[in-house]
Design an enzyme around this catalytic site. Sequence first.
Site, PDB file in Angstrom:
ATOM      1  N   ARG A 321       0.850  -1.187   0.000  1.00  0.00           N
ATOM      2  CA  ARG A 321       0.000   0.000   0.000  1.00  0.00           C
ATOM      3  C   ARG A 321       0.891   1.244   0.000  1.00  0.00           C
ATOM      4  O   ARG A 321       1.610   1.484   0.974  1.00  0.00           O
ATOM      5  CB  ARG A 321      -0.907   0.028   1.230  1.00  0.00           C
ATOM      6  N   GLU A 323       0.661   4.252   0.749  1.00  0.00           N
ATOM      7  CA  GLU A 323      -0.057   5.284   1.500  1.00  0.00           C
ATOM      8  C   GLU A 323       0.910   5.931   2.481  1.00  0.00           C
ATOM      9  O   GLU A 323       1.560   5.235   3.260  1.00  0.00           O
ATOM     10  CB  GLU A 323      -1.240   4.665   2.243  1.00  0.00           C
ATOM     11  N   ARG A 329      -0.517   1.777  13.296  1.00  0.00           N
ATOM     12  CA  ARG A 329      -1.116   0.554  12.757  1.00  0.00           C
ATOM     13  C   ARG A 329      -0.988   0.427  11.232  1.00  0.00           C
ATOM     14  O   ARG A 329      -1.547  -0.504  10.656  1.00  0.00           O
ATOM     15  CB  ARG A 329      -2.594   0.490  13.157  1.00  0.00           C
ATOM     16  N   HIS A 330      -0.271   1.350  10.584  1.00  0.00           N
ATOM     17  CA  HIS A 330      -0.143   1.303   9.133  1.00  0.00           C
ATOM     18  C   HIS A 330       1.276   0.924   8.697  1.00  0.00           C
ATOM     19  O   HIS A 330       2.254   1.373   9.290  1.00  0.00           O
ATOM     20  CB  HIS A 330      -0.516   2.651   8.502  1.00  0.00           C
ATOM     21  N   GLU A 477      -9.611  -2.020  13.102  1.00  0.00           N
ATOM     22  CA  GLU A 477      -9.942  -2.902  11.978  1.00  0.00           C
ATOM     23  C   GLU A 477      -8.817  -3.886  11.672  1.00  0.00           C
ATOM     24  O   GLU A 477      -7.648  -3.515  11.614  1.00  0.00           O
ATOM     25  CB  GLU A 477     -10.216  -2.056  10.734  1.00  0.00           C
ATOM     26  N   SER A 480     -11.342  -6.333   6.035  1.00  0.00           N
ATOM     27  CA  SER A 480     -12.430  -5.760   5.255  1.00  0.00           C
ATOM     28  C   SER A 480     -12.875  -6.822   4.258  1.00  0.00           C
ATOM     29  O   SER A 480     -12.035  -7.472   3.625  1.00  0.00           O
ATOM     30  CB  SER A 480     -11.954  -4.504   4.523  1.00  0.00           C
ATOM     31  N   ARG A 532      -1.731  -7.004  12.018  1.00  0.00           N
ATOM     32  CA  ARG A 532      -2.699  -6.362  12.912  1.00  0.00           C
ATOM     33  C   ARG A 532      -3.327  -7.361  13.874  1.00  0.00           C
ATOM     34  O   ARG A 532      -3.568  -7.040  15.049  1.00  0.00           O
ATOM     35  CB  ARG A 532      -3.783  -5.647  12.104  1.00  0.00           C
TER      36      ARG A 532
END
Length: 558
Positions: A321, A323, A329-330, A477, A480, A532
Amino acid sequence: MTSQGECELPSRAKEEQADANAPSKSALKKADKERQKAEKAAKRQELERAQKEQAEANDTAKHLYGSMPLPSDDLPAQKFTELAELYDAKEDQEVTVDARIHNARVQSAKLAFLVLREEAHTVQAVIAEGDSNKISRQMVKWCGGINSESIVRVTGVVKQPKEPVTSTSISNFELHVESMYTISEAAQVLPVQVKDCMRAPPMSEEESNDEPEIDSQGLPVVSLNARLNNRVLDGRTAANQAIFQLQGGISNLFMEYMNQNRFTWINSSRLAGAATEGGSGVFEIKYFDTKAYLTQSPQFFKQMAIAMDMKRVCEIGPVFRAENSNTHRHLTEFTGLDFEMVIRNDYHEVLSFGENLMLYIIRNLQERAEYKRLTNVVDQVFPGAGDFRLPSKDSAVRLTFAEAVKLLNDAGIEAGEFDDLSTSQEKALGRIMREKHSTDFYTIDKFPSAVRPFYTMPDASNPKLSNSYDFFMRGQEIMSGAQRIHDYNQLCQRMKANDPPLDPLSEGFRHYTDAFKYGCAPHGGGGLGLNRILQFYLGLPDIRFATMFPRDPGRLAP
């Protein structure tokens, strides 16, 4: 004709020049002192050499210690014991172990104590002059001087100490050394000490620098950045050994459950010729003379496998990712646990399967003896690792998105009916769920369509909602998932209506959409984040603690 006086002048000049070049008395005196000093040093070195040779000649144990010879077929095979086996050892049992020197303490010329470490297990080793094996003082000195973190091979006899050894995990036994050899010697100076990494790290989510901190007892506090910069040393601590063994345990439990439910394992590609799934957050790389992209997930490949008539598929692999999220948590790369399955009647079949999968993983982490032991090890450094709550009933607690919003609003936390949940709202909901339902795991169903990907199936009775769901642990989370659109025309319409619009016939999507043109069964699935799950099950303050070599916007090494 030159006179006699004139002939003598040059001769006197040469004599005066020679006298000027001669060393002075002070220089001669200094040189003599240097010579005497050198002679004394040479004599001292010779004496030390002779004394060393004499000591070696008199060393009755010189064959019992030193550097380990390289492996060879000529050497006799040995039977080795793991330190973990010494908890149940027998008195006077002779064992050979390979372990690291955790620390060493020379008590006297005749006695030294070492702590040997293997994974999370430690035992005290005693080296005493004499003894039944005629250990020499030279051996005691040599063993006590081995650098910390060196790997040694030790043969010794198991003995019960007069009092339990409280500084080691194996407290009821110690090892009386008979022989010790270095397999691999560590550097004398290390960037961080493993014993310092064994203490609790700073719990703040932000760290300004790598400067060493000191705790209330005057001991070094090793920051998260310092740990990650020296991951090989940091990874040797008992807590980290336990964390990554638990990570493997989660993967094994995922595989167990998938195999029990007759899923087919696939290994999809992580390279794509176009930026798919909306085109954002992907890493672009050079691929020979063209561009390629690292996939955000195996989503398209899983769906295409369903179109191949593989009714249930799963895989474990990296997810990328791009991002620029610098949070606790990323990550820009993590490990995904993915599954996809055919739907027979209703998409809740998939949701229920996913819930039961997570209950299977968590309950086995809590109930199997080895996983409980590992969790207890982590709990000594990260208090609260063992207090993850599950409902007493066999099913997970499930909310609709509307119900989750109402819980937040009733608690005075504003949440929109069709807005995605923020991180702070998720955490607040987690606290509410723990208080109201005594659970740290729950699911939310029926998310607004506007916050889900284009391939998510809309709710037939309310197009503003979707047949989609998220899984949460400790209010954050971990997965998903959704029912996917399997009808070709409906999928193309959703892609064109996307913001920004997507072309279903473009090179990046054509092969994906073609799979549905040829007919595909209704299906759904999800993607779990392994890192996670581990982080939130153990209550770790940062996902980097749950990742061996984390990658984030600011880290590409080690």
